[in-house]
Write a protein that holds these residues in place. Structure first.
Motif, short mmCIF file in Angstrom:
data_model
loop_
_atom_site.label_atom_id
_atom_site.label_comp_id
_atom_site.label_asym_id
_atom_site.label_seq_id
_atom_site.Cartn_x
_atom_site.Cartn_y
_atom_site.Cartn_z
N ASP A 187 1.32 -18.32 -24.79
CA ASP A 187 0.55 -17.86 -24.45
C ASP A 187 -0.57 -19.27 -25.07
O ASP A 187 -2.06 -18.88 -25.57
CB ASP A 187 0.01 -16.77 -25.60
CG ASP A 187 1.35 -17.04 -26.79
OD1 ASP A 187 2.10 -17.61 -26.95
OD2 ASP A 187 0.56 -16.85 -28.28
N LYS A 239 0.07 -5.56 -17.46
CA LYS A 239 1.29 -6.54 -18.47
C LYS A 239 0.71 -8.47 -17.34
O LYS A 239 0.83 -9.09 -17.52
CB LYS A 239 1.92 -6.50 -18.91
CG LYS A 239 2.36 -5.70 -19.82
CD LYS A 239 3.79 -5.15 -20.75
CE LYS A 239 4.19 -4.80 -21.87
NZ LYS A 239 4.35 -6.16 -22.35
N VAL A 297 -2.24 -9.37 -17.75
CA VAL A 297 -2.64 -10.40 -19.20
C VAL A 297 -1.81 -11.43 -19.22
O VAL A 297 -2.02 -12.53 -19.33
CB VAL A 297 -1.74 -9.91 -20.18
CG1 VAL A 297 -1.81 -10.16 -21.85
CG2 VAL A 297 -3.26 -8.12 -20.47
N GLU A 298 -0.61 -11.72 -18.34
CA GLU A 298 0.43 -12.89 -18.14
C GLU A 298 -0.47 -13.48 -17.27
O GLU A 298 -0.48 -15.20 -17.88
CB GLU A 298 1.97 -12.16 -17.62
CG GLU A 298 2.65 -11.85 -18.82
CD GLU A 298 4.12 -11.54 -18.71
OE1 GLU A 298 4.13 -12.12 -17.70
OE2 GLU A 298 5.03 -11.21 -19.24
N LEU A 338 -3.44 -15.03 -19.55
CA LEU A 338 -2.84 -15.56 -21.14
C LEU A 338 -2.21 -16.86 -21.43
O LEU A 338 -1.14 -17.47 -22.08
CB LEU A 338 -2.44 -14.81 -22.35
CG LEU A 338 -2.23 -14.40 -23.15
CD1 LEU A 338 -3.35 -15.23 -24.74
CD2 LEU A 338 -1.46 -13.60 -24.05
N PHE A 339 -1.05 -16.26 -20.58
CA PHE A 339 0.23 -17.60 -19.97
C PHE A 339 0.12 -18.65 -18.88
O PHE A 339 -0.38 -19.62 -19.51
CB PHE A 339 1.55 -16.44 -19.36
CG PHE A 339 2.11 -15.85 -20.67
CD1 PHE A 339 1.11 -15.46 -21.51
CD2 PHE A 339 3.40 -15.55 -20.44
CE1 PHE A 339 2.28 -14.76 -22.68
CE2 PHE A 339 4.42 -14.63 -20.89
CZ PHE A 339 3.01 -14.34 -22.15
N ASP A 360 6.11 -17.11 -32.60
CA ASP A 360 6.35 -16.50 -31.80
C ASP A 360 7.53 -16.54 -30.57
O ASP A 360 6.88 -15.71 -29.02
CB ASP A 360 5.07 -17.92 -30.83
CG ASP A 360 4.34 -17.09 -29.75
OD1 ASP A 360 4.29 -16.34 -29.28
OD2 ASP A 360 3.87 -17.99 -28.29
N PHE A 412 5.77 -13.69 -28.24
CA PHE A 412 5.29 -13.63 -26.79
C PHE A 412 6.50 -14.75 -26.08
O PHE A 412 6.15 -14.91 -24.32
CB PHE A 412 3.35 -14.07 -25.86
CG PHE A 412 2.38 -13.79 -26.80
CD1 PHE A 412 2.33 -12.36 -25.54
CD2 PHE A 412 1.30 -13.46 -27.53
CE1 PHE A 412 1.09 -11.53 -25.50
CE2 PHE A 412 0.54 -12.97 -27.62
CZ PHE A 412 0.58 -11.80 -26.62
N TRP A 446 6.54 -9.49 -26.91
CA TRP A 446 6.02 -8.42 -25.61
C TRP A 446 6.94 -8.47 -24.14
O TRP A 446 7.01 -7.94 -23.40
CB TRP A 446 5.18 -9.68 -25.41
CG TRP A 446 4.40 -9.83 -24.11
CD1 TRP A 446 4.66 -10.48 -22.99
CD2 TRP A 446 3.28 -9.70 -23.52
NE1 TRP A 446 4.04 -10.76 -21.35
CE2 TRP A 446 3.32 -9.46 -22.42
CE3 TRP A 446 2.61 -8.61 -24.06
CZ2 TRP A 446 1.84 -9.49 -21.56
CZ3 TRP A 446 1.12 -7.37 -23.16
CH2 TRP A 446 0.99 -8.40 -22.55
#
Lengths: 503, 503, 503
Positions: free
Chosen positions: B264, B447, B450-451, B454-455, C470, C474, C479
């Protein structure tokens, strides 16, 4: 504890000064060699304009000796390979001007700067004034062609598009644009190297008034296969980081990790969990990274990347174990990275000329047949294996080395078999119209295939080569290979099951 | 080799003692400053009860000097920012009692302990007795609000639920429970910070008999945005680790890695494969991490996280290159982490007040429109960019810096475009009932979305910012972004193909 | 800067020599202890044949002292645990012959080599001549059974097949072969240990003429649970790396990272982002890694893996905080690695004997019921928890430690609940024929289940145990756990939706 040590050091300094006189300063101009007049002029301003790199250079060997002195060293200790260095360079430190004004005519980036013909981009040809053997070897290193091998290969171009092209989604349709040059320069070409062009000049307001500078494209960059404004390829600074150009830096695995740590080439990660990497991490503080030649057992007690792949290694008795090479292929029988199948190393550093039986610019066909004409033969493989094993044998018995090697080559073979299984699923998917071979790298089943060989196949073989076990199992290895194959299989099966139901 | 060195050191110690007298001990009380009576009382027992932290404190600057002496340093070298330190503190070391009995009335965790009013939780307000400027700056650092920015944002709360809520599966149905407080404290809040409460007192049996201690909730914790029992926010110990509080520790990237290494926010990983990180790893043994001010080229030859983001940097000539700041935003034009789109930095450290046009507590709408009223304007962005580039320019030419920056901002722009493509697929999925927007973060397509940002979006932009190339390509960068978009597309397509067949 | 320091050191050496006489050489034979005649014979050739390991051994304590001298140390400082060492070994260095010719009759790999009965594979039983307590403890360490616990467990065998079996794809069908021995030795068994066999002898041409050597299978290997040709299990060299056998190496986390870094057991990664790991990385240069006993606050200021799990730790006052153990389970109440559910530690190091209620060789049933008869009871758990917490308490208050532990055990409990949810989906999938339980680990939904507990459950619990936040969120934590459960749910749902439509 260091706190105590620091105080002690201070105390000792006082005592040593008393006994031995002034502690020699590493900075040129204070007991170091003479600095040429042009370099002194550079320093006058740049010591305040870019103080960091000036300070870094002052710590370099370039600042502390002269080519003339360097050439007087016994051969094994010598770091310059030129038989003769131009008269004017011999007696002074290798300073700013020595490199940034070398070969001015050849440099399209040359510009008039405070009465000097300066070029910003120093190239392997500039370094070759003193280091011609290294430059010559490096020009035959596949890494020196890293840019053109990528950009002149049509298949790789479509891989780049699948990565760097920006997607958009409209009316339920996905589309991918062409990659922008800035994007390629910010991604693949950071390591592979950009092409540096000169498109004009511009005036800039500086602390010293208005000045004219060339406008460069593809800049900044220090990728290993950079194409330079003097027509040369490569960047010595990729590993011998500016402006200290330290051999110690190049010998530490951190340098290699800049480009060889990601899932596509996890060499650094594998090394770090190997016994060798463990010893490096735990003992490096006791090692000497800047000695030439580099003595096993004395200067280091376990290999770094450089030890096995490049450095001049000698035994404590002074016998040469491995000659220095800047053509890393010299010690590589196999190419286990970056391609669907491991194969004998390419003959030429220019891999863009390779065509497999299907006419693709790949060293192996999609069903695993190598393009032998472009690859080294078993005899050459044996020779290179011998050089590499020579390094192993300075610490390991021949039984150990042979046992290790047998497993490594078995793993190469099996990894290729796994890649074949995955590729057959992909070929079936293309055949059944479950995917479109137009771009081979952009659909989900294709991306699973790419990850199988580019990430997990490479990881498995590297783990075998360097004994970093889990990178061949759960850490991106065989577990993931079998998983990707299963996912590809499931995806094709789902497609086949859903298909007949359509009218 | 060190073996030899150790022996040498021993020998030297003998000789130095002879020449200079006793080697000064770093430990207070043996040549160090006076220790206050209350602190001496603490040490009497705690030297045996918690010997590790006592020993650690003895190595600290707090144990080796006094606020009075610290204030006599020239301004640039000064580590205390108070104009005046309370009379009683000036002449003794900063020991246990100086911090753990400061501001007793404000501390809900104060308890009677061997005749002293002690509080276990030392806070930024306690540190501000000597370091008020740092505390003031840090209170405006977005990190100081890390806890409340998370817990006071409804959308983030549903993200937390999707992570920390425990799933169950019964009668073919999946359900998710509410996150337990202990779970939040064991995960997100380790870094973001807990709220420390005091719920009563309890008697404990100790080596010194029965003693009463406060019962704390949310303890232990040293998250950067912790809410403290004295009403303050933040924890200096997050970076200036107890009980040595070493500036050297805070300046090394390992400290940042505690919270900034995961997918993240892979800042540490990106840094470590950059040229800067390479030089840090290979040369740190030669650097001085505890000098104030911190001199480029002399104390260090490549930046760490602190260099660019926080530290007071000077040139070898002593000119200030960047002022110390504990409000990291001072040098940040863009916020590229933790949110669907990169955007201009928020004006206020309290981001829970932000509402975008759609009324969501996000700085940008789901289709990419920034909530400008809450974000800094281009003029302020230019100012901050200038401060950051000032650090770059101590080693790099303006051409280099501008070229780098142009690519970085191009990458910000393109990453936002990719996020837009993914978000459009998600909006279509919600529209077509392929997913339920009730909780935006808990279904597979959500998800994947999000990845994506966020990633992989963060990784791509960080890789660009710090030149850690592969983190923008295969190591969680553009390759994964395009993969996630394709997977979202495939999932929606499969849903649409299967749907009409239902009665 | 070090450059300066090196020069200083040189200068100091000169001055120290003048004051104290010759600097003692670390190399045996030059001021060190006597070397036995057999070892001297080994060195005569091997100094040129395998110079690296000879040089490494010269740096070892084995080369610098004798068992006789070692036994005279005060008990807490002693590194040999034998009450008595055989007469002939007492007065000379521990050289090549002392280990490689020990117990010749027991060694199937013994061969005649230059008039000596030499064995290549040195084993814990050989080390036990001087270190019997360590060998005895290690034989009860679950790691000593790492090989047989894997190879003698039928379920694990099918896991290995799903990883190491090579897949093929023909006529739209996927098949998996049996794993080759070389593949197992190149993957799982690198860490778990191979079985080393002797299958005959062969003649080799060497620098010294033809010589006969044993033919070994399973070689090379230094896995922690290796089965040796003298009938013993284990390899001390797994952690005490040959041929320096340095306690400093074993105490650094890099050694543990060889096997404990991958996604299946990311202990090293978690440690490195913890406060403890941060302090190790930043301060290790000041620590003493080779002192026995190991003094908290003096020799180190934060724990490494060894500190908490194995080492003899004392306070600065010399009080024993934790006794040395080579049976790591002594300090472990829970087993949180490698299995579907965390559970109380097994009673016996041989886990292949365990059967759960369903008759499976697993310590917990698939629905979460522990096989209590094979696991330690709560009383023993409390004892072990107490030993581990004793280490924590040398730096932390009891409030801190208890608060931390409460969260840890809450996370163990919740992680088990998540695993239960995932397992229920898998059981439903088997029940509905969406997957085949024949091999529990090879289909996509099964692999998702494995990754849930083996990767993400373990990561979550390790992150809790060591505060590497973490990795519980994540970075492979909650997650990903919730994501895997959702994917398993989606896959089962898709199967159920598609199924009824079939005729």
């Amino acid at each position: 504890m260091k706190g105590r040590k620091d105080r002690t050091t201070l105390a000792i300094l006082v005592c040593v000064i008393a006994l031995l006189g002034l502690p020699g300063s590493p900075v040129s101009g204070e007991g170091g060699p003479k600095i040429s007049e042009p370099s002194r002029e550079c320093l006058e301003c740049h010591e305040s304009v870019t103080p960091g790199i000036v300070a870094d250079w002052k710590l370099s060997r370039h600042a502390r000796t002269t080519p003339g002195l360097a050439m007087k060293k016994p051969e094994l200790q010598r770091r310059v390979s030129a038989k003769k260095v131009p008269e004017g360079l011999s007696g002074t430190a290798v300073g700013c001007a020595e490199c940034h004004t070398a070969n001015p005519g050849a440099h399209k980036d040359t510009f008039e700067h405070v009465d000097h013909k300066v070029h910003p981009v120093v190239t392997p040809k500039d370094c070759a004034v003193c280091h011609p053997v290294e430059q010559e070897q490096f020009s035959k290193n596949i890494m020196c062609s890293a840019r053109t091998n990528l950009t002149d290969n049509k298949l790789y171009q479509s891989l780049i598009t699948s990565i760097n092209g920006v997607q958009s989604f409209n009316k339920m349709k996905l589309a991918t644009g062409e990659p922008a040059p800035a994007t390629n320069e910010d991604s693949c070409l950071v390591c592979h190297g950009t092409k540096i062009g000169v498109t004009g000049k511009r005036i800039k307001d500086t602390d010293f008034g208005e000045m004219e500078f060339p406008i460069l494209t593809g800049w900044p960059n220090q990728g290993v296969g950079r194409s330079n404004p003097d027509g040369s390829d490569g960047s010595c600074a990729a590993c011998h980081t500016r402006h200290r150009f330290s051999i110690a830096t190049a010998r530490k695995p951190y340098t290699c990790s800049q480009c060889h740590k990601g899932p596509d080439v996890p060499a650094y990660k594998v090394y770090m969990v190997s016994k060798h990497g463990n010893l490096f991490s735990g003992s490096k503080g006791e090692w000497s990274f800047d000695k030439v030649p580099w003595t096993v057992g004395k200067d280091f007690t376990a290999p770094t990347c450089a030890t096995c792949h490049m450095s001049l290694i000698v035994s404590p008795a002074g016998d040469v174990i491995a000659k220095r090479t800047h053509q890393a292929g010299d010690r590589l029988a196999w190419r286990i990275l970056g391609l669907p199948y491991a194969h004998a190393h390419p003959r030429s550093p220019d891999t863009s000329i390779i065509r497999n039986k299907a006419g693709q610019p790949l060293p192996v066909t999609l069903t695993g047949e190598p393009a032998k004409a472009f690859l080294i033969d078993p005899k050459e493989q044996a020779k290179r294996r011998g050089i590499m094993q020579g390094v192993c044998l300075s610490c390991h018995t021949s039984d150990w080395v042979e046992g290790h090697w047998a497993r490594f080559e078995s793993t190469i073979n099996e990894t290729n078999q796994r890649t074949l299984a995955a590729t057959k699923i992909l070929l079936a998917a293309w055949d059944k119209k479950a995917a479109d071979p137009g771009n081979m790298f952009d659909e989900t089943i294709e991306k699973q295939w790419v990850e199988l060989w580019l990430f997990h196949g490479n990881s498995t073989m590297l783990a075998s080569a360097m004994m970093g076990a889990d990178y061949g199992v759960f850490a991106g290895g065989r577990w993931q290979m079998s998983g990707r194959i299963r996912e590809m299989h499931d995806r094709l099966k789902l497609f086949m099951e859903n298909k007949p139901k359509k009218p």
